[in-house]
Design an enzyme around this catalytic site. Structure first.
Site, short mmCIF file in Angstrom:
data_model
loop_
_atom_site.label_atom_id
_atom_site.label_comp_id
_atom_site.label_asym_id
_atom_site.label_seq_id
_atom_site.Cartn_x
_atom_site.Cartn_y
_atom_site.Cartn_z
N PHE A 11 53.49 54.35 38.81
CA PHE A 11 52.97 55.35 39.76
C PHE A 11 53.75 55.34 41.08
O PHE A 11 54.40 56.33 41.46
CB PHE A 11 51.47 55.04 39.96
CG PHE A 11 50.80 55.77 41.07
CD1 PHE A 11 50.94 57.14 41.23
CD2 PHE A 11 49.97 55.08 41.95
CE1 PHE A 11 50.29 57.81 42.26
CE2 PHE A 11 49.31 55.73 42.97
CZ PHE A 11 49.48 57.10 43.13
N THR A 130 50.03 44.19 48.14
CA THR A 130 48.76 44.89 48.35
C THR A 130 47.97 44.27 49.49
O THR A 130 48.10 43.07 49.78
CB THR A 130 47.93 44.82 47.04
OG1 THR A 130 46.61 45.23 47.32
CG2 THR A 130 47.86 43.40 46.49
N ASP A 131 47.09 45.07 50.10
CA ASP A 131 46.18 44.53 51.12
C ASP A 131 45.10 43.65 50.48
O ASP A 131 44.40 42.93 51.19
CB ASP A 131 45.56 45.65 51.97
CG ASP A 131 44.72 46.65 51.16
OD1 ASP A 131 44.65 46.54 49.93
OD2 ASP A 131 44.13 47.55 51.79
N GLU A 132 44.98 43.71 49.14
CA GLU A 132 43.91 42.93 48.49
C GLU A 132 44.14 41.42 48.63
O GLU A 132 43.21 40.64 48.44
CB GLU A 132 43.79 43.33 47.01
CG GLU A 132 43.45 44.79 46.85
CD GLU A 132 43.14 45.19 45.42
OE1 GLU A 132 42.63 44.37 44.66
OE2 GLU A 132 43.43 46.36 45.09
N TYR A 155 44.01 39.69 39.83
CA TYR A 155 45.11 40.55 40.28
C TYR A 155 45.57 40.15 41.67
O TYR A 155 46.75 39.88 41.91
CB TYR A 155 44.69 42.02 40.26
CG TYR A 155 45.61 42.93 41.05
CD1 TYR A 155 46.91 43.17 40.62
CD2 TYR A 155 45.20 43.51 42.25
CE1 TYR A 155 47.77 43.98 41.36
CE2 TYR A 155 46.04 44.33 42.99
CZ TYR A 155 47.33 44.56 42.54
OH TYR A 155 48.18 45.35 43.27
N SER A 158 47.28 36.84 41.91
CA SER A 158 48.66 36.83 41.39
C SER A 158 49.61 37.50 42.38
O SER A 158 50.75 37.08 42.53
CB SER A 158 48.73 37.50 40.01
OG SER A 158 48.53 38.91 40.11
N LYS A 159 49.13 38.54 43.09
CA LYS A 159 49.99 39.19 44.09
C LYS A 159 50.18 38.26 45.31
O LYS A 159 51.26 38.21 45.90
CB LYS A 159 49.40 40.52 44.54
CG LYS A 159 49.39 41.61 43.48
CD LYS A 159 50.78 42.03 43.00
CE LYS A 159 51.57 42.80 44.04
NZ LYS A 159 52.84 43.33 43.48
N VAL A 211 30.55 55.45 38.98
CA VAL A 211 30.81 54.86 40.29
C VAL A 211 30.26 53.44 40.26
O VAL A 211 29.08 53.24 39.94
CB VAL A 211 30.13 55.69 41.41
CG1 VAL A 211 30.27 54.99 42.76
CG2 VAL A 211 30.73 57.09 41.47
#
Ligand code: NAD
Length: 345
Positions: A11, A130-132, A155, A158-159, A211
């Site tokens: 993406f 990422t900001d995560e 996730y 790992s980042k 949601v």
């Protein structure tokens, strides 16, 4: 300039590839073509003399050595990753493999290449993160570049690990690294397992629009083409050893994003009833971070970058793109796991 982009069939990577080629940059796209990849994302540049594709896994060191020797890049922008939090709950192993071991392998291949060429000036290794990695915020506060790391999902852990490796290769080996941590991207070519395309496609199909939890989770939203522009800015102007937070200056609750998308669809493609009637609250994601928000001061003041698109404009453009590109998303809907509820723990 010749830029080696990893994950350029995904993406965000494909947005970088398209923009870089449009700006006259030579691009080598290194991608393993996992379930999340789609070469149609780069079809508009595929025949350009500025573009080359290498079907290579970033865990494969001999293949990476061949790619570096063949293409002799001036810089690396590393986006290849497993990127879906829900999948990281079901199958963390592939996230450890690609995001940590793959980043390590790519760093080593880049270091060997750069050292063999006398540590040439101007080389950059840019890691897109990422900001995560910063964890979850309460109702107030913003992530800055100094916020301590506190990842909570497989996730984001790992980042975070890959960010630490990149910093270590900079400090220990002098590799000229630069890092960016961005908020949630959205826009054209978003794989149909992520929130915004899921909402659009399930609405159009007359299905329930799921949601998670109560929909109160807050994210900052960054239009993918703005992000690609920011990444090329960081690559060109960012200082080695420095990191930059990239945000869209657009905080919103998930439920508000979903309602806005429904309202745009009501206008553009009216159905028998308002699409918001399809919204269904479902069991929350385990460990769902409550709020992410970015302080973009550093990239704005040091590099002069700001987003160009408001959330309203970006969502309008995105909905229109999905309405205009049905062939693209239909072809992806039978890929493994797409459309299923994943990551319930
Ligand atoms: P994506 O899942 O759409 O694309 C990832 C690409 O990487 C795919 O083309 C895939 O084939 C490729 N890839 C995966 N494993 C590989 C491997 N072992 N070797 C080579 N290629 C491999 O991801 P995206 O949403 O475009 O995200 C790109 C990067 O940006 C990721 O590093 C992600 O962590 C980061 N990021 C994404 C977001 C977001 O909102 N999407 C936000 C912050 C950071």
């Amino acid at each position: 300039m010749k830029l080696l982009v990893t994950g350029g069939a995904g993406f965000i990577g494909s947005a970088v590839v398209r923009l870089a080629v449009r700006r006259g940059v030579q691009v080598v796209n290194v991608d393993a073509l996992t379930y999340a990849a789609c070469l149609a994302n780069v079809a508009e540049v595929a025949d350009s003399p500025l573009y080359a594709f290498e079907h290579v896994n970033i865990c494969d060191r001999p293949a990476l050595d061949r790619v570096f020797a063949t293409h002799q890049p001036d810089a690396v922008m590393h986006l290849a990753a497993e990127s879906h939090v829900d999948r990281s709950i079901d199958s963390p192993g592939t996230f450890i493999e690609t995001n940590i071991t793959g980043t390590y392998t790519l760093l080593e291949a880049a270091r060997a290449y750069w050292q063999e060429r006398d540590r040439f000036d101007g080389f950059r290794f840019h890691h897109v993160s990422t900001d995560e990695v910063f964890g979850s915020l309460g109702p107030d506060g913003l992530f800055t570049e100094e916020t301590p790391y506190d990842p909570r999902s497989p996730y984001s852990a790992s980042k975070a690990a890959s960010d630490h490796l990149v910093r270590a290769w900079g400090e220990t080996f002098g590799l000229p690294t630069v890092l960016s941590n961005c908020s949630n991207n959205y826009g054209p070519y978003h794989f149909p397992e992520k929130l915004i395309p899921v909402v659009i496609l399930r609405a159009l199909a007359g299905q329930e629009i799921p949601v998670y939890g109560t929909g109160e989770n807050v994210r900052d939203w960054l239009y993918v083409e703005d992000h690609a522009d920011a990444l090329l800015t960081v690559l060109e102007k960012g200082a080695p050893g420095r990191s930059y937070n990239i945000g869209g200056e657009n905080e919103a609750r998930n439920i508000d994003i979903v309602r806005t998308l429904c309202a745009i669809l009501d206008r553009k493609r009216p159905g028998p009833a308002p699409y918001a009637r399809q919204i269904t609250l479902v069991a929350d994601r385990p460990g769902h971070d409550q709020r992410y928000a970015i302080d973009p001061t550093r990239i704005a003041t040091e590099l002069g970058w700001r987003p160009s698109v408001t959330l309203e404009e970006g969502l309008e453009k995105t909905v229109q793109w999905y309405l205009d590109n049905e062939d693209w998303w239909r072809a992806l809907q039978d890929r493994d796991g797409v459309g299923a509820r994943l990551g319930t723990g």
